[in-house]
Every structure is written in C-alpha cells, then in structure tokens.
Write a protein that holds these residues in place. Structure first.
Motif, PDB file in Angstrom:
ATOM      1  N   MET A   1       0.827  -1.211   0.000  1.00  0.00           N
ATOM      2  CA  MET A   1       0.000   0.000   0.000  1.00  0.00           C
ATOM      3  C   MET A   1       0.864   1.266   0.000  1.00  0.00           C
ATOM      4  SD  MET A   1      -3.247  -0.908   0.041  1.00  0.00           S
ATOM      5  CE  MET A   1      -4.221   0.366   0.817  1.00  0.00           C
ATOM      6  N   SER A   2       2.102   1.189   0.525  1.00  0.00           N
ATOM      7  CA  SER A   2       2.944   2.369   0.606  1.00  0.00           C
ATOM      8  C   SER A   2       3.346   2.884  -0.771  1.00  0.00           C
ATOM      9  CB  SER A   2       4.196   2.072   1.440  1.00  0.00           C
ATOM     10  OG  SER A   2       4.949   1.039   0.838  1.00  0.00           O
ATOM     11  N   GLU A   3       3.313   2.023  -1.791  1.00  0.00           N
ATOM     12  CA  GLU A   3       3.699   2.424  -3.133  1.00  0.00           C
ATOM     13  C   GLU A   3       2.535   3.006  -3.920  1.00  0.00           C
ATOM     14  OE1 GLU A   3       5.423  -0.938  -4.996  1.00  0.00           O
ATOM     15  OE2 GLU A   3       7.096  -1.086  -3.609  1.00  0.00           O
ATOM     16  N   LEU A   4       1.329   2.879  -3.394  1.00  0.00           N
ATOM     17  CA  LEU A   4       0.160   3.390  -4.099  1.00  0.00           C
ATOM     18  C   LEU A   4       0.021   4.896  -3.897  1.00  0.00           C
ATOM     19  CD1 LEU A   4      -2.446   0.615  -3.203  1.00  0.00           C
ATOM     20  CD2 LEU A   4      -1.175   0.881  -5.329  1.00  0.00           C
ATOM     21  N   LEU A   5      -0.594   5.549  -4.872  1.00  0.00           N
ATOM     22  CA  LEU A   5      -0.892   6.961  -4.755  1.00  0.00           C
ATOM     23  C   LEU A   5      -2.004   7.171  -3.730  1.00  0.00           C
ATOM     24  CD1 LEU A   5      -0.901   7.781  -8.572  1.00  0.00           C
ATOM     25  CD2 LEU A   5       0.926   8.288  -6.934  1.00  0.00           C
ATOM     26  N   LYS A   6      -1.964   8.300  -3.058  1.00  0.00           N
ATOM     27  CA  LYS A   6      -2.956   8.580  -2.019  1.00  0.00           C
ATOM     28  C   LYS A   6      -3.680   9.892  -2.315  1.00  0.00           C
ATOM     29  CE  LYS A   6      -0.429   6.129   1.603  1.00  0.00           C
ATOM     30  NZ  LYS A   6       0.226   6.227   2.930  1.00  0.00           N
ATOM     31  N   GLY A   7      -4.964   9.920  -2.003  1.00  0.00           N
ATOM     32  CA  GLY A   7      -5.774  11.102  -2.224  1.00  0.00           C
ATOM     33  C   GLY A   7      -5.560  12.139  -1.138  1.00  0.00           C
ATOM     34  N   PRO A   8      -6.163  13.298  -1.278  1.00  0.00           N
ATOM     35  CA  PRO A   8      -5.960  14.394  -0.322  1.00  0.00           C
ATOM     36  C   PRO A   8      -6.581  14.140   1.038  1.00  0.00           C
ATOM     37  CG  PRO A   8      -7.686  14.976  -1.878  1.00  0.00           C
ATOM     38  CD  PRO A   8      -7.080  13.683  -2.372  1.00  0.00           C
ATOM     39  N   LEU A   9      -7.489  13.159   1.140  1.00  0.00           N
ATOM     40  CA  LEU A   9      -8.197  12.879   2.390  1.00  0.00           C
ATOM     41  C   LEU A   9      -7.823  11.523   2.979  1.00  0.00           C
ATOM     42  CD1 LEU A   9     -11.647  14.186   1.144  1.00  0.00           C
ATOM     43  CD2 LEU A   9     -10.142  15.336   2.780  1.00  0.00           C
ATOM     44  N   ASP A  10      -6.703  10.973   2.562  1.00  0.00           N
ATOM     45  CA  ASP A  10      -6.311   9.632   2.990  1.00  0.00           C
ATOM     46  C   ASP A  10      -6.291   9.506   4.517  1.00  0.00           C
ATOM     47  OD1 ASP A  10      -4.898   6.943   2.056  1.00  0.00           O
ATOM     48  OD2 ASP A  10      -3.741   7.722   3.757  1.00  0.00           O
ATOM     49  N   ASP A  11      -5.627  10.425   5.195  1.00  0.00           N
ATOM     50  CA  ASP A  11      -5.551  10.350   6.661  1.00  0.00           C
ATOM     51  C   ASP A  11      -6.932  10.471   7.290  1.00  0.00           C
ATOM     52  OD1 ASP A  11      -2.834  10.099   6.460  1.00  0.00           O
ATOM     53  OD2 ASP A  11      -2.391  12.194   6.970  1.00  0.00           O
TER      54      ASP A  11
ATOM     55  N   ALA B   1      -8.411  -0.388  -0.477  1.00  0.00           N
ATOM     56  CA  ALA B   1      -8.031  -1.324  -1.531  1.00  0.00           C
ATOM     57  C   ALA B   1      -7.380  -0.542  -2.653  1.00  0.00           C
ATOM     58  CB  ALA B   1      -9.240  -2.100  -2.043  1.00  0.00           C
ATOM     59  N   GLU B   2      -6.641  -1.238  -3.502  1.00  0.00           N
ATOM     60  CA  GLU B   2      -6.018  -0.607  -4.661  1.00  0.00           C
ATOM     61  C   GLU B   2      -7.014  -0.465  -5.789  1.00  0.00           C
ATOM     62  OE1 GLU B   2      -4.301  -0.306  -8.597  1.00  0.00           O
ATOM     63  OE2 GLU B   2      -5.336  -2.081  -7.822  1.00  0.00           O
ATOM     64  N   PHE B   3      -7.008   0.688  -6.444  1.00  0.00           N
ATOM     65  CA  PHE B   3      -7.835   0.889  -7.628  1.00  0.00           C
ATOM     66  C   PHE B   3      -7.141   1.888  -8.537  1.00  0.00           C
ATOM     67  CE2 PHE B   3     -11.180   2.699 -10.237  1.00  0.00           C
ATOM     68  CZ  PHE B   3     -11.855   1.559 -10.656  1.00  0.00           C
ATOM     69  N   GLY B   4      -6.803   1.440  -9.726  1.00  0.00           N
ATOM     70  CA  GLY B   4      -6.185   2.332 -10.709  1.00  0.00           C
ATOM     71  C   GLY B   4      -4.875   2.909 -10.243  1.00  0.00           C
ATOM     72  N   GLY B   5      -4.152   2.180  -9.370  1.00  0.00           N
ATOM     73  CA  GLY B   5      -2.884   2.661  -8.851  1.00  0.00           C
ATOM     74  C   GLY B   5      -3.000   3.526  -7.614  1.00  0.00           C
ATOM     75  N   TRP B   6      -4.231   3.680  -7.109  1.00  0.00           N
ATOM     76  CA  TRP B   6      -4.481   4.517  -5.932  1.00  0.00           C
ATOM     77  C   TRP B   6      -4.960   3.667  -4.758  1.00  0.00           C
ATOM     78  CZ3 TRP B   6      -4.280  10.040  -5.835  1.00  0.00           C
ATOM     79  CH2 TRP B   6      -3.895  10.609  -7.051  1.00  0.00           C
TER      80      TRP B   6
ATOM     81  N   ALA C   1      -6.654   5.788 -14.010  1.00  0.00           N
ATOM     82  CA  ALA C   1      -5.546   5.100 -14.659  1.00  0.00           C
ATOM     83  C   ALA C   1      -5.292   5.583 -16.083  1.00  0.00           C
ATOM     84  CB  ALA C   1      -5.808   3.591 -14.663  1.00  0.00           C
ATOM     85  N   ASN C   2      -6.251   6.313 -16.667  1.00  0.00           N
ATOM     86  CA  ASN C   2      -6.139   6.693 -18.079  1.00  0.00           C
ATOM     87  C   ASN C   2      -5.841   8.169 -18.301  1.00  0.00           C
ATOM     88  OD1 ASN C   2      -6.842   4.029 -18.717  1.00  0.00           O
ATOM     89  ND2 ASN C   2      -9.022   4.523 -18.645  1.00  0.00           N
ATOM     90  N   THR C   3      -5.691   8.912 -17.212  1.00  0.00           N
ATOM     91  CA  THR C   3      -5.490  10.354 -17.352  1.00  0.00           C
ATOM     92  C   THR C   3      -4.280  10.688 -18.210  1.00  0.00           C
ATOM     93  OG1 THR C   3      -6.518  10.710 -15.197  1.00  0.00           O
ATOM     94  CG2 THR C   3      -5.192  12.509 -16.081  1.00  0.00           C
ATOM     95  N   ALA C   4      -3.161  10.041 -17.931  1.00  0.00           N
ATOM     96  CA  ALA C   4      -1.931  10.337 -18.675  1.00  0.00           C
ATOM     97  C   ALA C   4      -2.109  10.056 -20.163  1.00  0.00           C
ATOM     98  CB  ALA C   4      -0.768   9.533 -18.113  1.00  0.00           C
ATOM     99  N   ALA C   5      -2.822   8.968 -20.488  1.00  0.00           N
ATOM    100  CA  ALA C   5      -3.030   8.615 -21.895  1.00  0.00           C
ATOM    101  C   ALA C   5      -3.914   9.636 -22.596  1.00  0.00           C
ATOM    102  CB  ALA C   5      -3.633   7.217 -21.997  1.00  0.00           C
ATOM    103  N   VAL C   6      -4.954  10.083 -21.925  1.00  0.00           N
ATOM    104  CA  VAL C   6      -5.844  11.091 -22.511  1.00  0.00           C
ATOM    105  C   VAL C   6      -5.094  12.411 -22.714  1.00  0.00           C
ATOM    106  CG1 VAL C   6      -7.893  12.505 -22.092  1.00  0.00           C
ATOM    107  CG2 VAL C   6      -7.951  10.052 -21.600  1.00  0.00           C
ATOM    108  N   VAL C   7      -4.356  12.838 -21.700  1.00  0.00           N
ATOM    109  CA  VAL C   7      -3.608  14.088 -21.799  1.00  0.00           C
ATOM    110  C   VAL C   7      -2.570  14.002 -22.920  1.00  0.00           C
ATOM    111  CG1 VAL C   7      -1.937  15.566 -20.610  1.00  0.00           C
ATOM    112  CG2 VAL C   7      -3.988  14.791 -19.413  1.00  0.00           C
TER     113      VAL C   7
END
Length: 364
Positions: free
Chosen positions: A1-11, A21-26, A117-123
């Motif tokens: 879980m430490s390698e996954l990206l975290k949202g602004p409200l994780d804590d 749980a992991e979803f889309g790398g988060w 997971a697709n943001t980078a591809a769309v951008v």
C-alpha cells in the motif's frame, strides 16, 4: 500500500475507519460500515464518496472547445458554458482510450474528468494533436472530487448553502467557507446527486462539512465497493470492463455519446463502419434466476453453445439477486427474457437476459 498513490483525504478516511483497496494505482476507501449498508443508504438517503483519484485535465487556448470537439466523440456544440457532457476518447480503430466528463467552461476552456488510470493517456493524446496556441495540462492533483448521491443529496448541499437547482449535467462555480468549489449535477449511481470539485489541498474543509450533514439525514460515507454495486445496477460501463481499447462504444451501447453528424472525431471512420455493419457483440444485462453471485470473465451459454462473456458481476443489494453485464454475440440472436446459463467455475447459474438498468434511474 505504501507504493500506491494517495488522495488528499487519505488520513481523514483512516480516522473514520475506512478499509482500503487498490484501484487504478491509488489507495482508495473500499468500505466503511459495509458495502450493502452504504449501497442501501445511497438508494434510500444519501451516500458520500471520495473519488478524488479520478483524473482532471485542462484544455485552454483560442478555440479550445472546437479542438476538443474534433477529437472526442460527443458533440460539444450541443451544450454551452455551465454544462457538462459524457464523452469518449477513442483510438482511430474505434477502441476506447477512456470515457470521461467534459465541462464546458468557455469556448477557450474545457475541463475534463477522465478515469484515474487513463489520465496520462488522454492528456498525451490531446497534447500530441493540439495546435500550438492550445495547452493541455494534467491537473490530477489540483482538485478533489466528492460525490454526494441519493434522494437526500439536495438537503445535504442546501444545508451548506451550496447550489442545487441546476439541471442534470449542469454545474455552478460556488464557494463554501472561503473554499472555491465546482458543483455539478452528475454522478455514477443513477440517483439524484452532485459531484463537488474543491481544490486538492483544501478538500478537507468541504469534506468534513459534508460528513456532518450526511450523517444528519441518516446517510453514510461510502466506498468504492458500493460505488461499483450501484453503477452495475444502473448498467453503467466501467473502463477496463465494458469499455477498453479492444471494446468500442457501440459494443458497450454508448452510441448515444457519439456525435455522428460531426465532421471529425478520433475513430470516426471505424465507428461509422461498425455502425453500418452492426457490432459483432453488444452489452446485455443478466439477472440470476436462482441463487448465485455473478462475476466478470465468465462464459455465457445458450444451451451448450458459448454466446458471450460477463464483463462485470455482483450481488444486487436492491434486487437481492445476482446481476451481471455481459457482451453477447449478436449472431447468437439471444432475446430479452430468454434464459441462458453462466458457468461459474463449473457450476451453471441460470439467468434471464434483461434490459438495463436493473434499477430505475432517478438522475433527472
């Protein structure tokens, strides 16, 4: 879980007792009280979802709206500033890079919300083809996304002085306690609801106020588990399941999100050809006749003949039966109301082919 990206409200979610749980790398909250309880609260009262993992991108410059309209499938000329639109970013062969929401800010500014997971591809795709005077920037960590969904959602926002009277897919830029927030009447549950986009680093102010009001009307915080059961009941596609670079919008029954009369969009020729010929398979709903939970990637049979494969499956907390979405071969001539079987690890589960949504939508 430490390698996954975290949202602004994780804590904050950890303080509130969320399971992750992991979803889309988060790393994302999957449940708090439990998926069924959160699903039911959203249908009957209100659910509060943190979906800040969703991507954000900004297309800006002279003629930005016209540029986006020449790339994505839906017709932006159908809407105006203050409106949002569901659309798709396709490959030239008609596959789907991603499905997303486009916010029409002005003729020179379009704000996009793709999947995580697709943001980078769309951008990258939009940057590659953009004229020199148009910029496309990844704003993934610029904004949080908080979804307030359910019949009491208007009460929750109204108690905070936030706007609620916009039409479906309309949005308003507002403010709460000094925090700017974009409020849009969109969602992924089929319920009347809203999605709020405050700045990433100021999201907690808005979130904590929402938590208080949601609890005041017997609502619940909800995780991705309930989000998935709710969207499956509505028959809404999820990229990577019902949509992908191998699956076209027509196969997923998203042809309504294509501006067929437009002169240009990515994948236009391939999709026009598929429309003319008819897709080889299309998305259908399956409802278990007896007991059994359906999952993705299971074979659908008409007698002994394989006719399709499930793309999503779950137990429906509303209907109290197993349901699934499945790609069914059009040549198999399977009719609505017909019985088929789904092979669940060697155990056949009888199902009825049904039209979606499984549960009536209340968005409008």
């Amino acid at each position: 879980m430490s390698e996954l990206l975290k949202g602004p409200l994780d804590d904050r979610h950890r303080e509130l007792g969320a399971n992750f749980a992991e979803f889309g790398g988060w790393s994302m909250p999957v449940a708090y009280a439990g998926t069924v309880s959160e699903h039911t609260a959203t249908r009957n009262a209100v659910g509060l979802f943190d979906v800040s993992h969703l991507g954000k991108a900004l297309v800006r410059g002279p003629g930005a709206a016209a540029y986006v309209n020449s790339t994505l499938t839906n017709d932006l000329s159908r809407i105006a500033p203050g409106k949002a639109q569901y659309t798709l970013c396709c490959t030239e062969s008609g596959g789907v890079i991603d499905d997303l929401i486009a916010y029409y800010v002005s003729d020179d500014e379009i704000f996009l919300v793709p999947n995580a997971a697709n943001t980078a591809a769309v951008v990258a795709a939009l940057q590659k083809h953009a004229p020199a005077d148009i910029t496309v920037t990844d704003e993934h960590r610029s904004y949080a996304v908080l979804a307030v969904q359910g019949p009491r959602s208007t009460d929750v926002l109204g108690a905070l002085g936030l706007p609620t009277d916009m039409d479906y897919m309309g949005y308003v830029d507002a403010e709460f306690d000094g925090v700017p927030v974009r409020v849009c009447r969109t969602g992924y549950t089929g319920e009347h609801g809203y999605e709020l986009l405050p700045p990433w680093d100021r999201a907690r102010t808005v979130f904590d106020a929402l938590v208080t009001q949601v609890r005041a009307v017997d609502g619940e915080l909800a995780g991705l588990g309930a989000r998935d059961t709710l969207r499956t009941e509505m028959g809404y596609p999820l990229h990577g399941h019902e949509l992908s670079v191998e699956l076209s919008p027509l196969q997923a029954r998203c042809g309504w999100a294509i501006g067929w009369k437009k002169d240009a969009f990515w994948g236009r020729d391939a999709l026009l050809a598929e429309k003319e010929a008819g897709p080889a398979r299309v998305l259908r709903g399956l409802k278990a006749v007896g007991r059994g939970v359906l999952r993705a990637d299971l074979t659908v049979l008409d007698g002994d003949r394989p006719v399709g494969v499930t793309t999503s499956g779950t137990f429906s907390p509303t209907l109290k039966v197993g349901i699934a979405l499945a790609l069914i071969d059009t040549a198999a001539d399977v009719a609505d109301g017909q019985r088929v079987t789904v092979d669940v690890r060697g155990r056949p589960i009888e199902c009825e082919v049904v039209k979606t949504p499984f549960v009536a939508a209340k968005t409008r």
